[in-house]
Design an enzyme around this catalytic site. Structure first.
Site, mmCIF file in Angstrom:
data_model
loop_
_atom_site.group_PDB
_atom_site.id
_atom_site.type_symbol
_atom_site.label_atom_id
_atom_site.label_comp_id
_atom_site.label_asym_id
_atom_site.label_seq_id
_atom_site.Cartn_x
_atom_site.Cartn_y
_atom_site.Cartn_z
ATOM 1 N N HIS A 189 0.906 -1.122 -0.089
ATOM 2 C CA HIS A 189 -0.083 0.031 -0.036
ATOM 3 C C HIS A 189 0.817 1.204 0.245
ATOM 4 C CE1 HIS A 189 -3.117 3.015 0.620
ATOM 5 N NE2 HIS A 189 -3.924 1.889 1.056
ATOM 6 N N GLU A 296 -11.410 -2.506 -4.632
ATOM 7 C CA GLU A 296 -11.538 -0.823 -4.431
ATOM 8 C C GLU A 296 -10.710 -0.295 -5.616
ATOM 9 O OE1 GLU A 296 -11.589 -0.658 0.226
ATOM 10 O OE2 GLU A 296 -9.717 -1.499 -0.182
ATOM 11 N N GLU A 312 -14.671 5.407 -2.984
ATOM 12 C CA GLU A 312 -14.228 5.711 -1.279
ATOM 13 C C GLU A 312 -13.858 6.990 -1.075
ATOM 14 O OE1 GLU A 312 -11.158 2.671 -0.018
ATOM 15 O OE2 GLU A 312 -11.007 3.698 1.792
ATOM 16 N N CYS A 380 -10.387 3.710 7.836
ATOM 17 C CA CYS A 380 -9.486 4.516 7.089
ATOM 18 C C CYS A 380 -10.151 5.761 6.762
ATOM 19 C CB CYS A 380 -8.996 3.960 5.953
ATOM 20 S SG CYS A 380 -10.191 3.129 5.048
HETATM 21 O O1 FUB Z 1 -5.803 -0.638 3.481
HETATM 22 C C1 FUB Z 1 -5.974 0.535 4.132
HETATM 23 C C2 FUB Z 1 -6.976 1.418 3.548
HETATM 24 O O2 FUB Z 1 -8.196 0.518 3.806
HETATM 25 C C3 FUB Z 1 -7.069 1.581 2.216
HETATM 26 O O3 FUB Z 1 -6.391 2.837 1.803
HETATM 27 C C4 FUB Z 1 -8.702 1.617 1.878
HETATM 28 O O4 FUB Z 1 -9.157 1.662 0.738
HETATM 29 C C5 FUB Z 1 -9.101 0.556 2.691
HETATM 30 O O5 FUB Z 1 -8.913 -0.637 1.961
HETATM 31 ZN ZN ZN Z 2 -11.055 5.045 3.664
#
Ligand code: FUB
Ligand code: ZN
Length: 625
Positions: A189, A296, A312, A380
């Site tokens: 991420h 997502e 989101e 988040c």
């Molecule tokens: O994985 C951390 C956060 O949770 C991501 O940025 C969001 O999209 C959600 O999946």
């Molecule tokens: Zn979020």
């Protein structure tokens, strides 16, 4: 207090624009001013309670005590860090002893959990052997990035370096582990890339910039399984479209833009430009992005479903952050147009008017089942929208050696440093409800410089009056208008932007919007909610293309909004009875006349649940062959 800027491009060699601190801008309007007040009084304290109540802050204290009964969730630390960032900007903007106390407690808790070698991630506090092994799934580097941003914001807001020292120790530890002479790998991420560049800006330590570049260039080598959702299917510079998990993809672009701002690496900028253009075919009218639930993720071009829109809140926040960085590179208004769209629509819908309920996903049509929540297991979005709102005053202006750039409009008083001199700039306006803005320029002493006034892309007609004389040059929507002159204390400029409700149509390949229109007024996208239209199902509405739309400011409704009204028709969906399909010849043709009321999309779901819709069926023009 130090200058609490959001992204410090002050010394970035490839930045055209320099930041104006969050604490230099005082918003006095009832739109953003109220939001920030609610943020300070409600959002920050209630999020703190949630972070305590769900054990997220206690996790750090437990690690410090050696208590092994911690909660194992891979992103929980980041929720605390984002909250610290939001609280720090809030404190910088307006002193609040309660927020200061909470912040100090949380900072102490975080710092106390750090290992002797600098490692900090509660999930692996007791499992040294697993550290830095599972970069695909684990959020160690992601959380570290959020810690860096929190620490920088806290330092800039308070001048206190406790958390910054914690961040430096962690960054040094990561730099010891990873790099050309160390472990290879990239964060599953992204987030740490932009945070490392900001750490470089804050501390001057080049190794952080190098590490950011290292992580960016590690992608596309299959170290993350070559997964497209993780944007590991190609090297960054070879990407030609926005794909993958939306938050990850956009955070990665933020990092790449930050690296460009410091290094001038053209191949990065060329990629960013390509990706931005691709994203413009994958973005909702609200500025929401990442249309797919699965992964997502971004969909294909024009893949923008309305009911099943993921969009989101975090992706909208990321969208603002990336466009801001692109704006710093280019000083081009197309990026500010996106920022404005997102902040008034797709990001703002993520938080309720009472400041304590949140949307994770932001559909553009709903049957009344989607409601904001006080918190989420994966939380988040709440602290992410909080940090965006808390830092918003820092998005209003920039400077360059030539002058002051006015990006956003709201009644406000600002103190801006330009080439070592102070200019006080005030705005009087009812924006976003009215398009008239009166600017007053108060330089410390008479000075020659330019004001770059943003003319939004939605604005078809604009008149500019400088010191009671009309400014005659051609003014283009979607650009910055440069006014260079000697500015004297008290000089005024009026910007008169025509703002009327407009029907918008989609590109024909957005199949869900075929023969549909959306109502937009200025930067605000509208929707119909059942509660304002109880006599019909809002999904049944049919808008005549020649409709006369009326507008009316309603101070008592939804904290004060302009309501758009009109006469339209409804097609009676009940006539389908239990059938899904009908021969065209049996389709009910008689349309019932109705009056409807539309409200800003950001304000939906703040009253009782009921159907909502943005894209409204319209009658196809009759002059077709
Ligand atoms: O994985 C951390 C956060 O949770 C991501 O940025 C969001 O999209 C959600 O999946
Ligand atoms: Zn979020």
């Amino acid at each position: 207090m130090s200058k609490c800027v959001v992204v410090d491009t002050t010394k970035s060699p490839w930045a055209r624009l320099r930041p104006v601190p969050v604490n230099a801008v005082k918003l006095r309007d009832s739109f953003w001013g109220n939001r920030i007040e609610v943020l300070r009084k409600v959002t920050i304290p209630t999020q703190y309670e949630e972070l305590e109540g769900t054990g997220r802050i206690e996790n750090f204290r437990k690690v410090a005590r050696g208590d092994k009964d911690i909660i194992w969730r891979i992103a929980d630390d980041s929720d605390v860090y984002k909250w610290v960032e939001a609280a720090a900007f809030t404190l910088a903007y307006e002193y609040d002893s309660n927020i200061e106390r909470m912040l100090e407690e949380v900072v102490d808790a975080i710092s106390s959990a750090q290992d002797e070698d600098g490692y900090l991630f509660t999930y692996y506090a007791y499992d040294k052997r697993s550290r830095w092994k599972d970069l695909i799934r684990m959020h160690e580097l992601y959380c570290a990035g959020h810690l860096f941003q929190a620490a920088i914001a806290y330092y800039r807001a308070t001048g206190r370096d406790k958390l910054l020292n914690t961040a430096i120790r962690l960054a040094d530890h990561i730099a010891d582990v990873f790099g050309p002479d160390g472990q290879s790998g990239a964060p599953g991420h992204p987030e740490i890339e932009m945070a490392l560049v900001e750490m470089y800006r804050q501390t001057g330590r080049e190794k952080y910039l190098e590490l950011a570049r290292f992580f960016l260039d590690q992608r596309g080598k299959g170290l993350l399984g070559g997964d497209i959702v993780l944007i590991d299917h190609k090297p960054f510079r070879e990407l030609d479209s926005m794909v993958g998990h939306a938050v990850r993809a956009i955070y990665l672009c933020c990092g790449a833009t930050d690296i460009y701002l410091e290094t001038g690496d053209e191949s990065l900028y060329n990629t960013l430009e390509r990706l931005w253009r691709s994203m413009m075919k994958r973005m909702y009218i609200t500025g929401g992005v990442g249309s797919r639930y699965h992964g997502e993720a971004f969909g294909e071009d024009y893949e923008l479903p309305n009911v099943r829109a993921y969009a989101e809140t975090c992706a909208a926040v990321a969208n603002v952050m990336w466009n801001w960085r692109m704006l710093m590179v280019t000083a081009e208004a197309r990026f500010t147009d996106v920022i404005e769209t997102v902040i008034y629509n797709g990001a703002l819908s993520g938080i309720s008017l009472d400041g304590r309920h949140y949307f994770y996903v932001n559909p553009l049509a709903d049957r009344g089942r989607h409601s904001r929540q006080e918190w989420f297991r994966c939380a988040c979005c709440p602290p992410n929208i909080a940090r965006l709102l808390a830092s918003l005053p820092g998005y209003f202006y920039s400077t360059s050696s030539k002058g002051i750039w006015i990006h956003l409009y709201a009644s406000s008083t600002s103190t801006i440093e330009l080439n070592g001199r102070i200019v006080e700039l005030t705005q009087e306006t009812k924006y976003p409800w009215e398009g008239r803005v009166k600017l007053k320029v108060n330089p410390e002493k008479t000075d020659t410089f330019s004001l770059f006034i943003r003319i939004p892309e939605w604005c078809e007609e604009v008149k500019i009056i400088v010191e009671k004389k009309e400014f005659k040059r051609k003014v283009l929507p979607g650009s910055y208008l440069k006014i260079e002159r000697d500015w004297h204390y008290g000089d005024t400029i009026e910007v008169l932007m025509s703002m009327k409700p407009t029907l918008i149509v989609s590109h024909p390949h957005v199949l869900g919007n075929t023969d549909r229109v959306a109502i937009k007024r200025g930067p605000i996208v509208y929707c119909l909610e059942h509660i304002d239209n109880p006599d019909f199902d809002v999904w049944d509405i049919v808008i005549p293309p020649d409709i006369q739309l009326k507008e009316e400011f309603r101070s008592e409704l939804l904290n004060g909004i302009v309501v758009v009204r009109g006469r339209a028709f409804v097609i009676d969906s009940k006539r389908w009875e239990n059938r899904l399909y009908l021969p065209l010849k049996n389709m009910p043709l008689e349309l019932r006349k109705v009056e409807f009321r539309a409200i800003p999309y950001y304000a939906w779901a703040n009253r009782e649940p009921g159907p909502m819709i943005v894209w409204l069926r319209s009658i196809v023009p009759k002059n077709n062959p």
